[in-house]
Design a protein around this motif. Structure first.
Motif, mmCIF file in Angstrom:
data_model
loop_
_atom_site.group_PDB
_atom_site.id
_atom_site.type_symbol
_atom_site.label_atom_id
_atom_site.label_comp_id
_atom_site.label_asym_id
_atom_site.label_seq_id
_atom_site.Cartn_x
_atom_site.Cartn_y
_atom_site.Cartn_z
ATOM 1 N N ILE A 1 0.836 -1.202 0.000
ATOM 2 C CA ILE A 1 0.000 0.000 0.000
ATOM 3 C C ILE A 1 0.868 1.249 0.000
ATOM 4 N N LEU A 2 1.900 1.252 0.829
ATOM 5 C CA LEU A 2 2.800 2.404 0.888
ATOM 6 C C LEU A 2 3.485 2.615 -0.459
ATOM 7 N N SER A 3 3.927 1.539 -1.081
ATOM 8 C CA SER A 3 4.572 1.637 -2.389
ATOM 9 C C SER A 3 3.606 2.209 -3.426
ATOM 10 N N LEU A 4 2.364 1.734 -3.389
ATOM 11 C CA LEU A 4 1.350 2.235 -4.323
ATOM 12 C C LEU A 4 1.102 3.722 -4.124
ATOM 13 N N ILE A 5 1.011 4.124 -2.882
ATOM 14 C CA ILE A 5 0.774 5.540 -2.581
ATOM 15 C C ILE A 5 1.950 6.395 -3.030
ATOM 16 N N LEU A 6 3.155 5.947 -2.686
ATOM 17 C CA LEU A 6 4.339 6.754 -3.003
ATOM 18 C C LEU A 6 4.623 6.835 -4.497
ATOM 19 N N THR A 7 4.146 5.872 -5.277
ATOM 20 C CA THR A 7 4.307 5.969 -6.730
ATOM 21 C C THR A 7 3.105 6.643 -7.384
ATOM 22 N N GLY A 8 1.971 6.669 -6.687
ATOM 23 C CA GLY A 8 0.775 7.313 -7.234
ATOM 24 C C GLY A 8 0.760 8.813 -7.037
ATOM 25 N N ILE A 9 1.378 9.283 -5.962
ATOM 26 C CA ILE A 9 1.395 10.724 -5.676
ATOM 27 C C ILE A 9 2.050 11.519 -6.812
ATOM 28 N N PRO A 10 3.223 11.118 -7.324
ATOM 29 C CA PRO A 10 3.828 11.894 -8.416
ATOM 30 C C PRO A 10 2.942 11.940 -9.660
ATOM 31 N N LEU A 11 2.277 10.838 -9.930
ATOM 32 C CA LEU A 11 1.375 10.810 -11.086
ATOM 33 C C LEU A 11 0.230 11.798 -10.875
ATOM 34 N N ALA A 12 -0.348 11.776 -9.687
ATOM 35 C CA ALA A 12 -1.446 12.696 -9.382
ATOM 36 C C ALA A 12 -0.986 14.156 -9.450
ATOM 37 N N MET A 13 0.197 14.426 -8.919
ATOM 38 C CA MET A 13 0.715 15.790 -8.947
ATOM 39 C C MET A 13 0.952 16.251 -10.388
ATOM 40 N N GLY A 14 1.531 15.372 -11.197
ATOM 41 C CA GLY A 14 1.796 15.721 -12.595
ATOM 42 C C GLY A 14 0.519 15.992 -13.366
ATOM 43 N N ILE A 15 -0.476 15.146 -13.181
ATOM 44 C CA ILE A 15 -1.763 15.346 -13.864
ATOM 45 C C ILE A 15 -2.417 16.627 -13.384
ATOM 46 N N SER A 16 -2.354 16.871 -12.086
ATOM 47 C CA SER A 16 -2.950 18.101 -11.537
ATOM 48 C C SER A 16 -2.321 19.345 -12.144
ATOM 49 N N VAL A 17 -0.992 19.360 -12.200
ATOM 50 C CA VAL A 17 -0.296 20.516 -12.766
ATOM 51 C C VAL A 17 -0.667 20.694 -14.239
ATOM 52 N N ALA A 18 -0.692 19.605 -14.988
ATOM 53 C CA ALA A 18 -1.009 19.700 -16.416
ATOM 54 C C ALA A 18 -2.419 20.226 -16.647
ATOM 55 N N VAL A 19 -3.391 19.671 -15.927
ATOM 56 C CA VAL A 19 -4.782 20.092 -16.113
ATOM 57 C C VAL A 19 -4.981 21.534 -15.646
ATOM 58 N N LEU A 20 -4.467 21.862 -14.483
ATOM 59 C CA LEU A 20 -4.635 23.231 -13.970
ATOM 60 C C LEU A 20 -3.922 24.241 -14.857
ATOM 61 N N ASN A 21 -2.797 23.861 -15.439
ATOM 62 C CA ASN A 21 -2.090 24.749 -16.352
ATOM 63 C C ASN A 21 -2.910 24.971 -17.624
ATOM 64 N N LEU A 22 -3.498 23.910 -18.158
ATOM 65 C CA LEU A 22 -4.344 24.048 -19.348
ATOM 66 C C LEU A 22 -5.542 24.954 -19.088
ATOM 67 N N LEU A 23 -6.055 24.909 -17.882
ATOM 68 C CA LEU A 23 -7.211 25.727 -17.518
ATOM 69 C C LEU A 23 -6.816 27.106 -17.002
ATOM 70 N N ASN A 24 -5.503 27.370 -17.019
ATOM 71 C CA ASN A 24 -4.985 28.636 -16.500
ATOM 72 C C ASN A 24 -5.450 28.898 -15.070
ATOM 73 N N GLN A 25 -5.415 27.853 -14.249
ATOM 74 C CA GLN A 25 -5.880 27.957 -12.869
ATOM 75 C C GLN A 25 -4.760 27.758 -11.851
ATOM 76 N N ILE A 26 -3.498 27.792 -12.304
ATOM 77 C CA ILE A 26 -2.400 27.575 -11.375
ATOM 78 C C ILE A 26 -1.259 28.525 -11.720
ATOM 79 N N GLU A 27 -0.593 28.989 -10.698
ATOM 80 C CA GLU A 27 0.563 29.854 -10.894
ATOM 81 C C GLU A 27 1.816 28.991 -10.934
ATOM 82 N N ALA A 28 2.869 29.515 -11.510
ATOM 83 C CA ALA A 28 4.120 28.768 -11.656
ATOM 84 C C ALA A 28 4.657 28.310 -10.310
ATOM 85 N N ARG A 29 4.594 29.183 -9.309
ATOM 86 C CA ARG A 29 5.100 28.833 -7.979
ATOM 87 C C ARG A 29 4.374 27.612 -7.435
ATOM 88 N N ASP A 30 3.051 27.569 -7.581
ATOM 89 C CA ASP A 30 2.258 26.442 -7.084
ATOM 90 C C ASP A 30 2.552 25.165 -7.885
#
Length: 128
Positions: free
Chosen positions: A78-107
């Motif tokens: 479970i820990l391994s799954l979480i620790l490998t899933g977090i980067p994927l979630a963060m990357g997708i979040s940044v990509a989607v929020l960037n496309l929607l112009n809803q995130i600043e570079a610092r964030d």
């Protein structure tokens, strides 16, 4: 299927039973037992525990599991799954929020940093 069939045949012979005798214990025909042993068919899933009992073996042995493989702890999985899933979630979040112009570079950098830290922690724990 043939491997299971071989295990059934070997166990039956080791117990000194004929196909007909095993069939009688299992309430099936000797032709069914023959098909199991030749790998043409398999026993019904509900009859597996009874078959294992008749052959004086565990269901794990019947399926070919030797029990010698090291089974990882569920918490580690479970820990391994979480620790490998977090980067994927963060990357997708940044990509989607960037496309929607809803995130600043610092964030974006903060989220990517969290993902990288998670990967580093996973690598550290894996090599421990």
């Amino acid at each position: 299927m043939q491997n299971m069939g071989k295990r059934i045949a070997e166990a039956r012979q080791k117990c000194g039973m004929t196909q007909a005798e095993l069939a009688a214990k299992m309430n099936v025909t000797d032709k069914a037992v023959s098909k199991w042993e030749r790998g043409i068919s398999r026993p019904d899933i509900d009859s597996i525990p009874r078959l294992a009992e008749c052959l004086s073996m565990s269901t794990e042995e019947l399926f070919g599991s030797t029990g010698t493989k090291e089974v990882p702890e569920k918490n580690e999985d479970i820990l391994s799954l979480i620790l490998t899933g977090i980067p994927l979630a963060m990357g997708i979040s940044v990509a989607v929020l960037n496309l929607l112009n809803q995130i600043e570079a610092r964030d974006s950098f903060i989220l990517i940093g969290i993902g990288l830290a998670s990967l580093a922690l996973h690598a550290f724990l894996k090599n421990k």
